[in-house]
Write a protein that holds these residues in place. Structure first.
Motif, PDB file in Angstrom:
ATOM      1  N   LEU A  47      -1.977  -4.430  -4.527  1.00  0.00           N
ATOM      2  CA  LEU A  47      -2.195  -3.951  -3.201  1.00  0.00           C
ATOM      3  C   LEU A  47      -1.426  -2.582  -2.614  1.00  0.00           C
ATOM      4  O   LEU A  47      -2.088  -1.582  -2.395  1.00  0.00           O
ATOM      5  CB  LEU A  47      -2.405  -4.948  -2.068  1.00  0.00           C
ATOM      6  CG  LEU A  47      -3.285  -6.267  -2.282  1.00  0.00           C
ATOM      7  CD1 LEU A  47      -2.947  -7.045  -1.358  1.00  0.00           C
ATOM      8  CD2 LEU A  47      -4.515  -5.497  -2.285  1.00  0.00           C
ATOM      9  N   ASP A  48      -0.012  -2.703  -3.251  1.00  0.00           N
ATOM     10  CA  ASP A  48       0.628  -1.497  -3.079  1.00  0.00           C
ATOM     11  C   ASP A  48       0.268  -0.424  -3.687  1.00  0.00           C
ATOM     12  O   ASP A  48       0.002   0.967  -3.148  1.00  0.00           O
ATOM     13  CB  ASP A  48       2.205  -1.684  -3.622  1.00  0.00           C
ATOM     14  CG  ASP A  48       2.740  -2.647  -2.439  1.00  0.00           C
ATOM     15  OD1 ASP A  48       2.559  -2.932  -1.500  1.00  0.00           O
ATOM     16  OD2 ASP A  48       3.766  -3.287  -3.195  1.00  0.00           O
ATOM     17  N   GLY A  49      -0.328  -0.529  -5.092  1.00  0.00           N
ATOM     18  CA  GLY A  49      -0.952   0.641  -5.812  1.00  0.00           C
ATOM     19  C   GLY A  49      -2.173   1.049  -5.237  1.00  0.00           C
ATOM     20  O   GLY A  49      -2.573   2.341  -5.429  1.00  0.00           O
ATOM     21  N   GLU A  50      -2.875   0.267  -4.449  1.00  0.00           N
ATOM     22  CA  GLU A  50      -4.309   0.733  -3.844  1.00  0.00           C
ATOM     23  C   GLU A  50      -3.866   1.132  -2.433  1.00  0.00           C
ATOM     24  O   GLU A  50      -4.907   1.220  -1.639  1.00  0.00           O
ATOM     25  CB  GLU A  50      -5.068  -0.443  -3.887  1.00  0.00           C
ATOM     26  CG  GLU A  50      -5.457  -0.979  -5.309  1.00  0.00           C
ATOM     27  CD  GLU A  50      -6.226  -2.345  -5.422  1.00  0.00           C
ATOM     28  OE1 GLU A  50      -6.730  -2.478  -4.519  1.00  0.00           O
ATOM     29  OE2 GLU A  50      -5.813  -2.859  -6.287  1.00  0.00           O
ATOM     30  N   ASN A  51      -2.563   1.249  -2.074  1.00  0.00           N
ATOM     31  CA  ASN A  51      -2.256   1.589  -0.608  1.00  0.00           C
ATOM     32  C   ASN A  51      -2.976   0.965   0.353  1.00  0.00           C
ATOM     33  O   ASN A  51      -3.547   1.196   1.244  1.00  0.00           O
ATOM     34  CB  ASN A  51      -2.852   3.032  -0.341  1.00  0.00           C
ATOM     35  CG  ASN A  51      -1.766   3.975  -0.645  1.00  0.00           C
ATOM     36  OD1 ASN A  51      -0.435   3.531  -0.468  1.00  0.00           O
ATOM     37  ND2 ASN A  51      -1.955   4.844  -1.248  1.00  0.00           N
ATOM     38  N   ILE A  52      -3.035  -0.423   0.283  1.00  0.00           N
ATOM     39  CA  ILE A  52      -3.671  -1.453   1.156  1.00  0.00           C
ATOM     40  C   ILE A  52      -2.618  -2.357   1.776  1.00  0.00           C
ATOM     41  O   ILE A  52      -1.813  -2.641   1.158  1.00  0.00           O
ATOM     42  CB  ILE A  52      -4.933  -2.338   0.421  1.00  0.00           C
ATOM     43  CG1 ILE A  52      -5.897  -1.715  -0.250  1.00  0.00           C
ATOM     44  CG2 ILE A  52      -5.141  -3.543   1.350  1.00  0.00           C
ATOM     45  CD1 ILE A  52      -6.916  -2.732  -1.024  1.00  0.00           C
ATOM     46  N   ASN A  53      -2.983  -2.244   3.241  1.00  0.00           N
ATOM     47  CA  ASN A  53      -1.995  -3.061   4.153  1.00  0.00           C
ATOM     48  C   ASN A  53      -1.955  -4.294   3.883  1.00  0.00           C
ATOM     49  O   ASN A  53      -2.909  -4.948   3.808  1.00  0.00           O
ATOM     50  CB  ASN A  53      -2.222  -2.501   5.512  1.00  0.00           C
ATOM     51  CG  ASN A  53      -0.860  -2.407   6.196  1.00  0.00           C
ATOM     52  OD1 ASN A  53       0.184  -2.598   5.804  1.00  0.00           O
ATOM     53  ND2 ASN A  53      -1.106  -2.062   7.618  1.00  0.00           N
ATOM     54  N   TYR A  54      -0.629  -4.917   4.044  1.00  0.00           N
ATOM     55  CA  TYR A  54      -0.587  -6.535   4.163  1.00  0.00           C
ATOM     56  C   TYR A  54       0.886  -6.868   4.766  1.00  0.00           C
ATOM     57  O   TYR A  54       1.804  -5.810   4.599  1.00  0.00           O
ATOM     58  CB  TYR A  54      -0.715  -7.277   2.789  1.00  0.00           C
ATOM     59  CG  TYR A  54       0.056  -6.812   1.721  1.00  0.00           C
ATOM     60  CD1 TYR A  54      -0.002  -5.670   0.599  1.00  0.00           C
ATOM     61  CD2 TYR A  54       1.223  -7.651   1.651  1.00  0.00           C
ATOM     62  CE1 TYR A  54       0.821  -5.281  -0.230  1.00  0.00           C
ATOM     63  CE2 TYR A  54       2.481  -7.306   0.599  1.00  0.00           C
ATOM     64  CZ  TYR A  54       2.014  -6.033  -0.168  1.00  0.00           C
ATOM     65  OH  TYR A  54       3.029  -6.034  -1.037  1.00  0.00           O
ATOM     66  N   ASN A  55       1.035  -8.012   5.037  1.00  0.00           N
ATOM     67  CA  ASN A  55       2.474  -8.477   5.521  1.00  0.00           C
ATOM     68  C   ASN A  55       3.471  -8.740   4.302  1.00  0.00           C
ATOM     69  O   ASN A  55       3.089  -9.636   3.651  1.00  0.00           O
ATOM     70  CB  ASN A  55       2.231  -9.843   6.472  1.00  0.00           C
ATOM     71  CG  ASN A  55       3.524 -10.228   6.798  1.00  0.00           C
ATOM     72  OD1 ASN A  55       4.518  -9.710   6.655  1.00  0.00           O
ATOM     73  ND2 ASN A  55       3.678 -11.412   7.338  1.00  0.00           N
ATOM     74  N   LYS A  56       4.198  -7.869   4.078  1.00  0.00           N
ATOM     75  CA  LYS A  56       5.279  -7.833   2.891  1.00  0.00           C
ATOM     76  C   LYS A  56       6.121  -9.023   2.991  1.00  0.00           C
ATOM     77  O   LYS A  56       6.424  -9.448   1.872  1.00  0.00           O
ATOM     78  CB  LYS A  56       6.085  -6.564   2.628  1.00  0.00           C
ATOM     79  CG  LYS A  56       4.914  -5.185   2.620  1.00  0.00           C
ATOM     80  CD  LYS A  56       5.882  -4.203   1.980  1.00  0.00           C
ATOM     81  CE  LYS A  56       5.155  -3.130   1.360  1.00  0.00           C
ATOM     82  NZ  LYS A  56       3.851  -2.561   2.129  1.00  0.00           N
ATOM     83  N   ASN A  57       6.273  -9.907   4.193  1.00  0.00           N
ATOM     84  CA  ASN A  57       7.115 -10.753   4.268  1.00  0.00           C
ATOM     85  C   ASN A  57       6.450 -12.165   4.293  1.00  0.00           C
ATOM     86  O   ASN A  57       6.912 -13.129   4.890  1.00  0.00           O
ATOM     87  CB  ASN A  57       8.097 -10.733   5.382  1.00  0.00           C
ATOM     88  CG  ASN A  57       8.837  -9.237   5.385  1.00  0.00           C
ATOM     89  OD1 ASN A  57       9.527  -9.163   4.159  1.00  0.00           O
ATOM     90  ND2 ASN A  57       9.022  -8.595   6.455  1.00  0.00           N
TER      91      ASN A  57
END
Lengths: 565, 87
Positions: free
Chosen positions: A407-417
């Protein structure tokens, strides 16, 4: 009066609708005017088509898609070619022509050696039965559109039945088989519908149109209740209503013991639609969102997008309140065609839940990505079911990390914690809880399975159901181990089994230090009231007494004494 | 008559949703729509014919449209195959 086992409290008055397969004998005759017979057949088919169109119009989401495909099959001229030939050329009566004509299509699909196509064979058999019913002028029951105040009488309601059931018009459910924890019973309690199971021959005793009254607490069923019986039941109904109203005031309160010790009271849900009941009962979050419905009510593997939408809906509806999503928890005992699970001799000890997911990483990743994406819209956590070793937890977390990287690679937002936790439902997990607690953020004890695995008693087996008890001292010791293990690493421990809302059990759980109680939304207020009456120190004393007991009977007796005090 | 070849990309084959989407789309047009796959000719307007043909993923399929609106029909149907019927 008839009697069964009350599994969902409440009083219900209504008219019986009996769900059972019609046994039908098909006569083979010939007709003089095949043209008229063709019209008779086409009229019957047309009525089936119209009924189906109505269902399609009122359905939404996956159900709409399934029913639309079903409608297209009905409208497909290929379906009736053989039937029409049998009437026009061989002059058979419509019933016999439908039988042989539809069977040829059914056989074609059955011979395809494909699970999905076998499912279509069942659809076509279903259409055939409905056409035959119309030809015989039988009323077919559409359970997604029932008359007001219906009492459903069935052998057992299947998952697909309850997915369609028109709950707002159901005032009671009577079934022949099933226990307190069967699918029907849980569903009835979620929707606050009185229900009674284990009523032998119910579908033979009761007939469509019978006037019936049921008492879901006592398991009593009154056929054509007398004036006196009706009045008595109405009185009880009023009492129950008053009790419910009395609970209203607990909606605005926190959950605290008398001596101000706060615990968290959250809900178990099965579909996004249950959120309504969660909010109505003022649950402080969702302690268990079973994700199986997405897989069970679907003809295909649910896509990332479909799952994302379902999780997002719940995340948004609950706002800041925590929502714990449990990853796929199925095995060989549940039929999910497209997963192609083999029947196993011991499905509860077999290839299921996290074991299946860790072996099918592609399927697992679709779900984890969907949950991660939805985590940007609320307060979501992930829970892995059926963990029996620390390796499984590590492996699951590793895959979750891979999904985050994607998801980081695709620039998609999510709760990292985002928090990750595990179900404690296998004794081995409770026994190594100290170690497990250092590598996750929370526990949730699944009592239903924990009991089953601890005392080696299959949940649904009636013959040995007496041995299945939450009062077994071994079960209580494992619960204590799990709670203490969680606290040793400063993480919280919840419980999402039926025991978490059991009036007798709650004081014991408070005494053992349980932090979070997750239950059917309808039990929230009652449990909040009960916890408010308790004194934590007294509960701790009670727990210490119970921990040295050796028999389930003794434990139950002591808990009853405590409750009566 | 217009023909064009495509490869079926849907992982589960021409099943369920793709089958009904194809039948729905083909039925919009007046022209005859057939698909040739695995040596069989299938009426693309019949969901039962499509499903009972059991076309698997990665199969090469020839679409054949014959009739007054064949031009539009073939364009939209090829497009739908390429979009994996929205899956």
């Amino acid at each position: 009066m008839f009697k069964g086992k009350g599994v969902s409290v409440g009083i219900g008055f209504g008219t019986a609708v009996v769900l059972k397969e019609q046994e039908r004998k098909i006569e083979k005759t010939t007709v003089d005017e095949p043209e008229k017979e063709i019209i008779r057949f086409k009229d019957a088919l047309k009525q089936v088509e119209e009924d189906t169109q109505q269902i399609v119009d009122s359905a939404t989401g996956t159900e709409k898609e399934i029913m639309s495909a079903y409608l297209m099959i009905i409208q497909d001229p290929t379906l009736t070619v053989e039937t029409e030939n049998a009437i026009s050329n061989l002059k058979y009566n419509a019933e016999y022509a439908v039988d042989i004509g539809f069977n040829s299509v059914i056989q074609l699909f059955e011979s395809m050696d494909d699970e999905y196509m076998a499912g279509r064979a069942r659809d076509i058999a279903d259409i055939k039965n409905r056409v035959l019913a119309k030809l015989a002028n039988e009323e077919t029951i559409n359970i997604s559109k029932l008359p007001e105040n219906t009492i459903i009488v069935a052998t057992e309601l299947t998952t697909s039945d309850t997915a369609k059931l028109d709950f707002k018009n159901v005032s009671g459910i009577i079934s022949e088989i099933g226990g307190t924890n069967s699918h029907t019973s849980i569903m009835a309690r979620t929707h606050a519908i009185p229900a009674i199971t284990r009523v032998e021959d119910a579908t033979k005793i009761f007939r469509n149109g019978d006037k019936i009254a049921i008492n879901g607490s006592t398991g009593e069923i009154f056929l054509n209740p007398t004036q006196e019986e009706t009045e008595q039941l109405q009185k009880l109904q009023k009492q129950l209503k008053e009790e419910t109203e009395e609970l209203e005031k607990y909606k605005k309160l926190d959950t605290r013991t008398k001596d101000d010790y706060k615990v968290e009271l959250v809900a178990n849900i099965g579909t996004p639609a249950d959120i309504e009941s969660v909010i109505k009962n003022s649950a402080e979050g969702v302690g268990l969102f079973r994700s199986e419905f997405l897989y069970m009510d679907n003809e295909n593997m649910p896509t990332e997008e479909e799952q994302f939408e379902a999780y997002k809906k719940v995340a948004e509806a609950m706002g800041d309140k925590p929502v714990i999503i449990r990853t796929l928890d199925v095995g060989g005992d549940k039929e999910i065609k497209y997963l192609h699970l083999e029947k196993e001799a011991n499905p509860f000890l077999g290839y299921r839940a996290i074991r299946l997911c860790l072996d099918n990483i592609a399927i697992f990743k679709i779900q984890l990505r969907a949950i991660l994406r939805a985590s940007a819209f609320g307060n979501l956590s992930i829970m892995f079911p059926m963990i029996s070793s620390i390796e499984e937890l590590r492996e699951a977390k590793k895959i979750l990390e891979e999904c985050k990287k994607e998801l980081d690679g695709e620039n998609i937002n999510y709760n990292k914690n985002i928090k990750t936790g595990i179900m404690i439902e296998i004794p081995s997990a409770a026994l190594i809880s100290v170690g497990l607690a250092t590598e996750c953020d929370f526990f949730s004890i699944g009592t239903n399975d924990l009991i089953q695995y601890t005392v080696a008693v299959e949940r649904g087996n009636e013959k040995i159901s007496k041995l299945y008890t939450k009062y077994h001292p071994a079960v209580i010791k494992l619960v204590k181990l799990a709670i203490d293990g969680a606290h040793s690493a400063n993480i919280f421990c919840g419980m999402c089994g039926e025991a978490a809302s059991d009036e007798l059990y709650v004081p014991l759980l408070v005494g053992l230090g349980l932090d979070e109680f997750s239950m059917n939304p309808n039990s929230i207020l009652k449990t909040r009231k009960r916890i408010g009456e308790l004194d934590r120190k007294e509960c701790e004393k009670l727990a210490n007494e119970i921990l040295i007991m050796t028999s389930a009977e003794e434990v139950e007796k002591r808990l009853k004494e405590f409750a009566d005090k | 008559m217009k023909t064009e070849k495509v490869v079926l990309e849907n992982e589960t084959g021409l099943h369920a949703r793709p089958a009904s989407e194809l039948a729905k789309l083909a039925s919009k047009f007046k022209c005859n729509v057939k698909i040739n796959a695995n040596g069989k000719t299938i009426d693309a307007k019949s969901i039962l014919s499509i499903m009972s043909a059991g076309v698997k993923a990665k199969t090469e399929i020839e679409i054949e449209c014959d009739g007054e609106d064949e031009e539009n029909a073939i364009k939209e149907i090829v497009e739908a195959f390429k979009n994996k019927f929205g899956e």
